[in-house]
Design an enzyme around this catalytic site. Structure first.
Site, mmCIF file in Angstrom:
data_model
loop_
_atom_site.group_PDB
_atom_site.id
_atom_site.type_symbol
_atom_site.label_atom_id
_atom_site.label_comp_id
_atom_site.label_asym_id
_atom_site.label_seq_id
_atom_site.Cartn_x
_atom_site.Cartn_y
_atom_site.Cartn_z
ATOM 1 N N GLU A 237 25.487 -50.286 -49.925
ATOM 2 C CA GLU A 237 26.866 -50.708 -50.040
ATOM 3 C C GLU A 237 27.856 -49.619 -50.351
ATOM 4 O O GLU A 237 28.857 -49.324 -49.803
ATOM 5 C CB GLU A 237 27.255 -51.963 -50.850
ATOM 6 C CG GLU A 237 26.511 -53.195 -50.692
ATOM 7 C CD GLU A 237 24.970 -53.323 -50.920
ATOM 8 O OE1 GLU A 237 24.397 -52.295 -51.367
ATOM 9 O OE2 GLU A 237 24.469 -54.458 -50.760
ATOM 10 N N GLU B 15 20.370 -61.357 -63.768
ATOM 11 C CA GLU B 15 19.860 -60.235 -63.346
ATOM 12 C C GLU B 15 18.897 -59.808 -64.574
ATOM 13 O O GLU B 15 17.735 -59.276 -64.285
ATOM 14 C CB GLU B 15 20.576 -58.979 -63.014
ATOM 15 C CG GLU B 15 19.845 -58.121 -62.171
ATOM 16 C CD GLU B 15 20.809 -56.939 -61.512
ATOM 17 O OE1 GLU B 15 21.010 -57.017 -60.353
ATOM 18 O OE2 GLU B 15 21.212 -56.139 -62.316
ATOM 19 N N LYS C 207 16.448 -56.064 -49.932
ATOM 20 C CA LYS C 207 17.121 -54.486 -49.501
ATOM 21 C C LYS C 207 16.013 -54.090 -48.479
ATOM 22 O O LYS C 207 16.449 -53.751 -47.549
ATOM 23 C CB LYS C 207 17.038 -53.808 -50.616
ATOM 24 C CG LYS C 207 18.060 -53.971 -51.623
ATOM 25 C CD LYS C 207 18.077 -52.799 -52.834
ATOM 26 C CE LYS C 207 18.847 -52.955 -53.853
ATOM 27 N NZ LYS C 207 18.843 -52.206 -55.043
HETATM 28 O O1 F6P Z 1 20.658 -54.274 -56.461
HETATM 29 C C1 F6P Z 1 20.843 -54.519 -58.004
HETATM 30 C C2 F6P Z 1 21.372 -53.238 -58.367
HETATM 31 O O2 F6P Z 1 20.138 -52.496 -58.563
HETATM 32 C C3 F6P Z 1 21.815 -53.409 -60.027
HETATM 33 O O3 F6P Z 1 20.949 -53.739 -61.044
HETATM 34 C C4 F6P Z 1 22.864 -52.403 -60.175
HETATM 35 O O4 F6P Z 1 23.937 -52.505 -61.063
HETATM 36 C C5 F6P Z 1 23.348 -52.296 -58.778
HETATM 37 O O5 F6P Z 1 22.405 -52.433 -57.836
HETATM 38 C C6 F6P Z 1 24.035 -50.786 -58.257
HETATM 39 O O6 F6P Z 1 23.111 -49.821 -58.465
HETATM 40 P P1 F6P Z 1 23.659 -48.315 -58.409
HETATM 41 O O7 F6P Z 1 24.440 -48.167 -59.701
HETATM 42 O O8 F6P Z 1 22.429 -47.677 -58.387
HETATM 43 O O9 F6P Z 1 24.337 -48.012 -57.130
#
Ligand code: F6P
Length: 548
Positions: free
Chosen positions: A213, A354, A513
């Site tokens: 994202e 989480e 994912k």
């Molecule tokens: O997918 C969940 C997660 O891994 C969370 O634990 C984390 O806060 C978020 O995605 C964002 O991760 P990143 O900071 O690595 O983009």
């Protein structure tokens, strides 16, 4: 090996106490003990925790504290603060308290001391914050930056977004901080339409710097900016990154001096206190950000030094265990009576669900009792006119945390007292309800004919006995917000210890994912769909035939 907490004497005693209390209404508990409020409330540093409206008595409280002792909460607390690798599945220490360690001493200690790095990053943050707030950070045309957009998701979004909103009364008047997290273009595109590239700076916040994202949103902002600047060099003035992988941020094209590090010992949902808090610090200033850290540090001290029976995070955790594992609640609502805490329920959802939304213990063995309930919520007043009907008469056990401030930072005459009155009245209504006799006498007083009275009666009865905790702060300033957030962090930690969970990994987010990476090539027409399940194939077919 983790100890099975359900096999301890404290657990059995709580089971017995639960049987004993199962037919006792909160009305009776209050009637039997006029001292309930002083007995079942605690405060520290201006933060009040009132749990007198929880369905427990002194005996239960003692057994709950014994349960915390049986789980060795004090030992685990020491391990956390000593920098032990308590995140066992990832072999990492859990050192977010170091991020709010403001004293000039080592943390955790000796060779493990992470403070030199932490202080260096705080200085980097302070320099950026000063440049932006003073108007000295100029864009590619020499114009002053007026808008800062944080691109991140989960822990790289929820904490700073929630706090920026919560502390909007302290915001710099000429700098606007925005947050974009969703992959849906509907989040980024409308914001870009309102922004001027000459005066906009993006912060790409991602611990891993691989989160889909964030990477897609980051690429779009880069393209948008490049389309205006026309040159790669000019881009540098408009991007900062925060990441535990600076090399990936550099590959994206962000100058190394503008990449703020974070470390593997900070979990995403615990990273607000790190450089992930940069957009917040830009909004409220570095001194405001340090007040937030100071509040959290004060809660760390309270958590470490206070006996379990007076320890706010421990008590909050134990109340949750009582409601979930003994009274049988499978949900828990967060209801802040403060518009500025609008994003708090979402932030706490990630923090709690989480961390402890798991069914195996830290040794990989199945848990023998349910762990984290479903956390949800909405700001007060609004929630009253939406879902409170179910809380009052829906028949479900829904423990609530009511959170309010004595003073408002937006003191419009005639608003704050009715807001607080509603907050206090709702927790009382949920606790005490309205009996059939009370409802009947109200209907009689209204002068309704007998037949109509009897027909209406069942609709007018409120069962009550709905437990809640109320948390009060003097006002929503950085210090008290820090205190409140660290309270919830440690609550989650204590619950994880009691359930035997590793609260610091999140393997459950991986499967979706992985599957998305198999579906995407099919949706793009680059891969064969036969390996996918029938439902996913059907959804893809429908999408493709409908929209080409
Ligand atoms: O997918 C969940 C997660 O891994 C969370 O634990 C984390 O806060 C978020 O995605 C964002 O991760 P990143 O900071 O690595 O983009």
């Amino acid at each position: 090996m983790s100890r099975d907490i359900t096999q301890t004497p404290a657990w059995s005693r709580l089971r017995d106490a639960c049987d004993r209390l199962s037919t006792t209404h909160l009305r009776e508990l209050f009637a039997n003990d006029p001292e309930r409020f002083p007995l079942f409330s605690r405060q520290t540093d201006g933060l009040l925790l009132d749990f007198s409206k929880q369905r427990l008595d002194q005996e239960v409280l003692q057994h709950l504290v014994s349960l915390a002792e049986a789980a060795d909460v004090s030992g685990w607390r020491k391990r956390l603060f000593a920098g032990d690798k308590i995140n066992v599945s990832e072999e990492r220490a859990v050192l977010h308290p170091a991020l709010r360690h403001l004293a000039d001493t080592a943390f955790p200690s000796g060779e493990l001391d992470v403070m030199p790095e932490v202080r260096k990053v705080r200085q980097q943050m302070a320099a950026i914050v000063e440049q932006l707030r003073s108007g000295n950070w100029k864009g590619y045309t020499g114009d002053t930056i007026r808008h800062v957009v944080n691109i991140g998701i989960g822990g790289s979004d929820l904490g700073p977004k929630m706090c920026t909103r919560a502390l909007s009364a302290f915001a710099h008047p000429g700098l606007h901080v925005h947050y974009v997290s969703n992959l849906d273009g509907a989040h980024l595109a409308p914001l870009l339409e309102t922004l001027d590239p000459r005066t906009t700076l993006f912060i790409i916040a991602s611990k891993t710097f691989t989160t889909q994202e964030t990477m897609i949103n980051a690429a779009s902002t880069r393209n948008w900016m490049l389309a205006h600047t026309g040159s790669e060099e000019a881009l540098a003035k408009h991007f900062i990154a925060v990441s535990a992988h600076p090399e990936r941020a550099a590959e994206f094209g962000i100058p190394p001096a503008q990449v703020l590090p974070m470390w593997d010992w900070v979990g995403g949902r615990y990273s607000l206190w790190s450089a992930v808090g940069l957009p917040l610090a830009i909004s409220i200033g570095m001194s405001g950000f340090e007040r937030l850290l100071a509040g959290a540090q004060a809660m760390d001290r309270h958590f470490c030094e206070t006996p379990l029976i007076d320890n706010l995070p421990v008590l909050l955790a134990l109340l949750g265990i009582w409601n979930t594992n003994f009274l049988g609640a499978n949900t828990s609502a967060i209801v802040p009576y403060n518009e500025s805490l609008r994003h708090l329920p979402g932030y706490l959802q990630q923090l709690e669900m989480e961390s402890n939304g798991k069914t195996v213990n830290r040794d990989g063995q199945p848990l023998t009792c349910p762990a984290n309930p479903i956390v949800w919520g909405e700001i007060g007043a609004n929630g009253q006119h939406a879902f409170f009907q179910l809380l009052h008469q829906g028949g479900w056990l829904v423990p609530c945390d009511f959170i309010a401030t004595a003073l408002s930072d937006y003191p419009l005459p005639g608003h704050q007292a009715p807001l607080l009155a509603n907050c206090f009245a709702q927790s009382a209504a949920l606790a005490f309800g309205k009996t059939e006799a009370e409802a009947r006498s109200e209907l009689e007083a209204a002068g309704l004919p007998a037949a109509q009275r009897e027909a209406l009666l069942p609709h007018k009865v409120f069962a009550g006995n709905q437990p809640s905790t109320t948390l009060l702060l003097p006002r929503l300033d950085p210090y008290h917000l820090g205190l409140l957030l660290a309270l919830y962090e440690h609550k989650v930690f204590v619950q994880g210890v009691i359930w035997g969970i590793n609260s610091f990994d999140q393997w459950g987010v991986e499967l979706g994912k992985q599957l998305a990476s198999r579906v995407l090539p099919v949706l793009n027409g680059d891969a064969d769909k036969t390996t996918l399940d029938a439902s996913t194939r059907g959804l893809i077919d429908w999408t493709q035939t409908t929209h080409g």
